[in-house]
Design a protein around this motif. Structure first.
Motif, PDB file in Angstrom:
ATOM      1  N   SER A 245       0.837  -1.194   0.000  1.00  0.00           N
ATOM      2  CA  SER A 245       0.000   0.000   0.000  1.00  0.00           C
ATOM      3  C   SER A 245       0.880   1.254   0.000  1.00  0.00           C
ATOM      4  CB  SER A 245      -0.914  -0.004   1.225  1.00  0.00           C
ATOM      5  OG  SER A 245      -0.152  -0.022   2.415  1.00  0.00           O
ATOM      6  N   PRO A 246       0.311   2.414  -0.335  1.00  0.00           N
ATOM      7  CA  PRO A 246       1.109   3.655  -0.397  1.00  0.00           C
ATOM      8  C   PRO A 246       1.850   3.977   0.885  1.00  0.00           C
ATOM      9  CG  PRO A 246      -1.013   3.974  -1.468  1.00  0.00           C
ATOM     10  CD  PRO A 246      -1.068   2.624  -0.829  1.00  0.00           C
ATOM     11  N   ASP A 247       1.327   3.532   2.029  1.00  0.00           N
ATOM     12  CA  ASP A 247       2.027   3.823   3.284  1.00  0.00           C
ATOM     13  C   ASP A 247       3.105   2.800   3.610  1.00  0.00           C
ATOM     14  OD1 ASP A 247       0.607   1.595   4.032  1.00  0.00           O
ATOM     15  OD2 ASP A 247      -0.540   2.570   5.620  1.00  0.00           O
ATOM     16  N   GLY A 248       3.341   1.856   2.670  1.00  0.00           N
ATOM     17  CA  GLY A 248       4.390   0.871   2.853  1.00  0.00           C
ATOM     18  C   GLY A 248       3.962  -0.409   3.524  1.00  0.00           C
ATOM     19  N   THR A 249       2.683  -0.542   3.865  1.00  0.00           N
ATOM     20  CA  THR A 249       2.181  -1.737   4.544  1.00  0.00           C
ATOM     21  C   THR A 249       1.852  -2.819   3.513  1.00  0.00           C
ATOM     22  OG1 THR A 249       1.190  -0.368   6.267  1.00  0.00           O
ATOM     23  CG2 THR A 249       0.413  -2.648   6.087  1.00  0.00           C
TER      24      THR A 249
END
Length: 309
Positions: A245-249
């Motif tokens: 995901s964009p937040d790195g998750t």
């Protein structure tokens, strides 16, 4: 662990609407369909009770013998078998309903992203694309061995990526060697699995099952990770597909879509039984409880260790 010659025997897919899926695979991909049949219409001996077949579309070819006493499971489970070339079954479609309401379960989540097929050399890809457009099927051109979102003009050969009624992406690769006369698809070659942690999954498949890694995209494609697994001959069989995901998750791999997939040539045994729909893919004699054993990978996917004939 010896790296044996491993091959993909069949895929068992959950579907939201068996009727829609049958139409797609029969009309769009020109696969031969046997069924549908409701498992609850079979007697304890496995023989059909009269002509009680789901949808009234005729009897399933062969006999399912030795049905287990899972009465409730069978009553709310409909199946159909698909053959690409007629020599064996390649896909098992499984439609399940809620016992409380009888409503069909919807396929959701991220399990199997899709799979790849090789087209017969007699199939003209341009004409096939026209036919897909006429049938209002969702498809696009893309680079081979990816997910249908990558396209580069300098690639000499492009695949057609078409979506089935449940949104799975099916790669149709141009064929070069005619191994099956009169069929649109000569073989089902590989599957693409959603995986939460690609490195963890790759470790399982290489260290436990004996696959080899031939390529790893790592961080070259933003938000995605592709790891190709092959057998000892170098044939690509499984593509591990990780999403970030964009937040790195990492995007969690889970949901309802893949019942199991079956491999032959594994040098490790698993559990003798599982909750999966276990039907031997033999055109003349369909058997439940086939003697297969089952393994579970790091994401919880069931892998049938299918006994070689």
């Amino acid at each position: 662990m010896n790296n044996d010659m491993i091959s993909l025997d069949h895929i068992a897919l959950h579907v939201t609407s068996l009727e829609k899926s049958i139409r797609f695979y029969q009309n769009i991909l020109q696969m031969e369909v046997f069924g549908p049949v409701n498992l609850g219409t079979l007697s304890a001996s496995g023989r059909f009770v009269g002509k009680a077949v789901s949808g009234g579309q005729g009897l399933l070819k062969g006999i399912i013998k030795g049905i287990s006493p899972r009465a409730l499971h069978d009553q709310y489970t409909d199946i159909a078998l698909l053959a690409s070339s007629g020599s064996k079954y390649d896909i098992l479609l499984v439609q399940k309903r809620y016992p409380e309401t009888g409503m069909t379960k919807s396929v959701d989540g991220k399990t199997i992203f899709g799979f790849s097929c090789t087209l017969s050399p007699s199939v003209n890809a341009e004409i096939l694309a026209w036919d897909l457009a006429q049938a209002e099927a969702t498809f696009q051109w893309g680079d081979q061995n990816y997910d249908g979102t990558l396209f580069t003009e300098d690639n000499l050969i492009h695949s057609i990526y078409v979506q089935d009624p449940d949104g799975r992406v099916i790669e149709l690769k141009p064929g070069t060697e005619d191994t099956s006369q009169g069929s649109c698809i000569t073989s089902i070659d590989s599957i693409t699995l959603h995986t939460t942690y690609p490195e963890k999954s790759a470790h399982y498949y290489t260290k436990t099952l004996g696959f080899s890694i031939t390529s790893d995209s790592k961080t070259t494609i933003p938000g995605k990770r592709f790891i190709w697994l092959t057998d000892s001959s170098g044939k690509r069989l499984i593509l591990l597909y990780g999403l970030i995901s964009p937040d790195g998750t990492p995007v969690q791999a889970s949901g309802y879509g893949l019942d199991h997939f079956a491999l032959t040539g594994l040098s490790i045994k698993g559990e003798k039984h599982s909750i999966q729909t276990d039907v031997r893919m033999n055109p003349e004699n369909l058997i439940e409880n086939s003697g297969s054993t089952y393994l579970q990978d790091s994401d919880g996917y069931w892998i049938e260790n299918y006994p070689e004939s």
